[in-house]
Design a protein around this motif. Structure first.
Motif, PDB file in Angstrom:
ATOM      1  N   GLU A 369       0.824  -1.207   0.000  1.00  0.00           N
ATOM      2  CA  GLU A 369       0.000   0.000   0.000  1.00  0.00           C
ATOM      3  C   GLU A 369       0.858   1.256   0.000  1.00  0.00           C
ATOM      4  N   GLY A 372       1.824   3.162  -3.293  1.00  0.00           N
ATOM      5  CA  GLY A 372       0.806   3.833  -4.088  1.00  0.00           C
ATOM      6  C   GLY A 372       1.275   5.128  -4.730  1.00  0.00           C
ATOM      7  N   GLU A 405      -5.514   2.774 -12.367  1.00  0.00           N
ATOM      8  CA  GLU A 405      -6.570   3.023 -11.377  1.00  0.00           C
ATOM      9  C   GLU A 405      -5.989   3.079  -9.973  1.00  0.00           C
ATOM     10  N   ALA A 406      -5.064   2.163  -9.679  1.00  0.00           N
ATOM     11  CA  ALA A 406      -4.417   2.171  -8.366  1.00  0.00           C
ATOM     12  C   ALA A 406      -3.592   3.434  -8.181  1.00  0.00           C
ATOM     13  N   ALA A 408      -4.138   6.373  -9.658  1.00  0.00           N
ATOM     14  CA  ALA A 408      -5.025   7.539  -9.574  1.00  0.00           C
ATOM     15  C   ALA A 408      -5.501   7.774  -8.154  1.00  0.00           C
ATOM     16  N   ALA A 409      -5.673   6.701  -7.401  1.00  0.00           N
ATOM     17  CA  ALA A 409      -6.112   6.834  -6.006  1.00  0.00           C
ATOM     18  C   ALA A 409      -5.066   7.538  -5.150  1.00  0.00           C
ATOM     19  N   HIS A 410      -3.836   7.604  -5.634  1.00  0.00           N
ATOM     20  CA  HIS A 410      -2.751   8.261  -4.905  1.00  0.00           C
ATOM     21  C   HIS A 410      -2.236   9.491  -5.652  1.00  0.00           C
ATOM     22  N   GLY A 411      -3.015   9.973  -6.599  1.00  0.00           N
ATOM     23  CA  GLY A 411      -2.658  11.198  -7.305  1.00  0.00           C
ATOM     24  C   GLY A 411      -1.642  11.039  -8.419  1.00  0.00           C
TER      25      GLY A 411
END
Length: 476
Positions: A369, A372, A405-406, A408-411
């Protein structure tokens, strides 16, 4: 379970071909068939194979007619000026020959087609490597790695796939990557320089006159034995070095004594198939064909089919001559197309059983995690093994969207993910799932396992150089 079996199937295949326990065609067919039964889907093997053959049939058709087309162009003398220019640049110096191989492969790669690149490069350089007893895996390794870097051109395939998968503009992906890719290409030239120095140290430097010989002299010198062979081996290296055809690089690409001593005339300047009066027609036809390919005016298999038919008809209007030219290139056509259809079994089973999907999901889920915010770098690192063990379609349409997608969740921008996904192409071009690599090793008469053992480490290093340059320049 499918994840483990997927990795086991790939590992088994690679071990068997690298240790030469099985031929690539046999391994590509039998190994996936056994694993398909092992996962309990043996009844569906036929469906998977037919689907795989259907997917690769256009590629096989393209390769078949491309080999015929460029084989005819070689026969009629289209590339003779290129060969003479390279000969004069190389001056029978192994270092210059290896560097020349990298430069030629990079230039020809501008057409975006790996098979074309390898056919032209091997046709031009094979006579020199054979004459000088140089390592043929050096030629295939340098050519494949140079083509892999250039394969990132927008019309080469990977960039277009990344743009399509993430709904981005191909220019926005590729243009900012140019500095990093330039560094990667420079790394290939440096690699060629280092490998060339190694070959020069092993063989010595010859004089240009020893290579630019007449046809009569060629028939004597190319036998490779006796006094003429001694003339070929003069220079700074030890006397007689390379007489048995050993590579001197520990690559295992040694050849049998009989093959080393076979007569090889290369591009004979007096061959009966030359068509000097049709030179500009053939040059114009080739430029038109490559232009139509780049502009995507027609599917590539159709273009080469039409091109081959036209080239044969104009250059060899008499039926016996046409049949002779087709027969002359039938060996390459059969070997390459057979390998492609065998690869269809491998890819069909890998995809149909769900192994590819499970392998990709496992790799994505294994990312910590905390990584990210660095998903672009992670994508670049993952692109090396994933584009080697699966097709570009599987990677760009199946894995890259999940990574984006993964991220994008972290910018992390999808553009960064797309650029990073191009990093592994230098290694991808030596993957057993790439049909063009079989053109390369087949025409160069190199065992695929020998090519793999020699090339993978250098190609992986080149990919990491591209990744490092992309990070350094703030592109990734």
């Amino acid at each position: 379970m499918l994840t483990i079996l997927g990795f086991a199937m790939i590992a088994t295949f690679l071990v068997l071909i690298m240790t030469k326990k099985m031929s690539p065609i046999a391994a590509l067919v039998l190994i996936p068939a056994l694993f398909c039964v092992a996962v309990g889907q043996g009844a569906k093997l036929g469906d998977y194979v037919i689907e795989g053959v259907g997917n690769l049939a256009p590629t096989a058709a393209m390769l078949m007619f491309a080999i015929v087309y460029f084989g005819v162009m070689i026969d009629v003398g289209l590339f003779d000026p290129i060969v003479r220019g390279i000969l004069r640049f190389c001056k029978a110096d192994p270092l210059r020959i290896v560097v020349g191989t990298a430069v030629l492969a990079a230039i020809v790669s501008l057409d975006g087609d790996g098979s074309t690149t390898f056919m032209i490069t091997v046709s031009a350089m094979y006579p020199l490597y054979k004459r000088l007893k140089m390592s043929l895996v050096v030629m295939t390794g340098v050519a494949a790695t140079a083509n892999g870097v250039m394969n990132t051109l927008p019309w080469g395939g990977p960039t277009a796939r990344a743009a399509t998968a993430l709904k981005l503009d191909a220019g926005d992906i590729f243009v900012p990557m140019i500095p990093a890719l330039a560094v990667g290409l420079l790394a290939v030239f440096i690699l060629a320089f280092v490998l060339g120095r190694r070959e020069r140290k092993r063989l010595g430097t010859l004089s240009l006159d020893d290579v630019l010989v007449t046809e009569t002299e060629s028939e004597t010198v190319l036998v490779g034995a006796g006094g003429a062979g001694d003339r070929l081996r003069k220079g700074s290296g030890p006397a007689g070095t390379g007489a048995t055809g050993t590579t001197g690089t520990g690559t295992g690409a040694d050849e049998d004594e009989d093959e080393d001593e076979e007569e090889f005339k290369g591009l004979d300047p007096h061959r009966a198939t030359l068509r000097p009066k049709l030179y500009w027609f053939n040059a114009g036809l080739t430029v038109a064909l490559l232009t139509a390919m780049i502009m995507e005016l027609m599917p590539i298999p159709v273009l080469f089919l039409l091109g081959a038919a036209l080239a044969l008809t104009v250059n060899f209007p008499h039926m016996p001559d046409q049949r002779a030219r087709i027969a002359a290139h039938a060996d390459n056509v059969l070997n390459v197309s057979g390998m492609v259809f065998a690869a269809a079994v491998f890819t069909g089973v890998l995809t149909g059983t769900g192994m590819v999907e499970h392998m990709a999901d496992w790799l994505v889920s294994a990312i910590p995690e905390g990584m990210g915010p660095h998903m672009a770098i992670v994508t670049g690192v993952l692109s090396l093994p994933l584009t080697y063990f699966m097709s570009n379609d599987g990677f760009y349409f199946g894995v890259v969207p999940v990574l984006a997608e993964a991220g994008a969740a972290h910018g992390v921008s999808p553009l960064e993910i797309a650029r990073a996904s191009l990093v592994g192409q230098a290694l991808h071009m030596s993957s057993p799932l790439v049909p063009a690599v079989y053109v390369l090793v087949g025409m160069a008469k190199v065992e695929f396992g020998d090519h793999t053992k020699f090339t993978v480490k250098w190609a992986a290093l080149t990919s990491l150089v591209v990744l490092g340059a992309g990070i350094l320049f703030g592109i990734i």
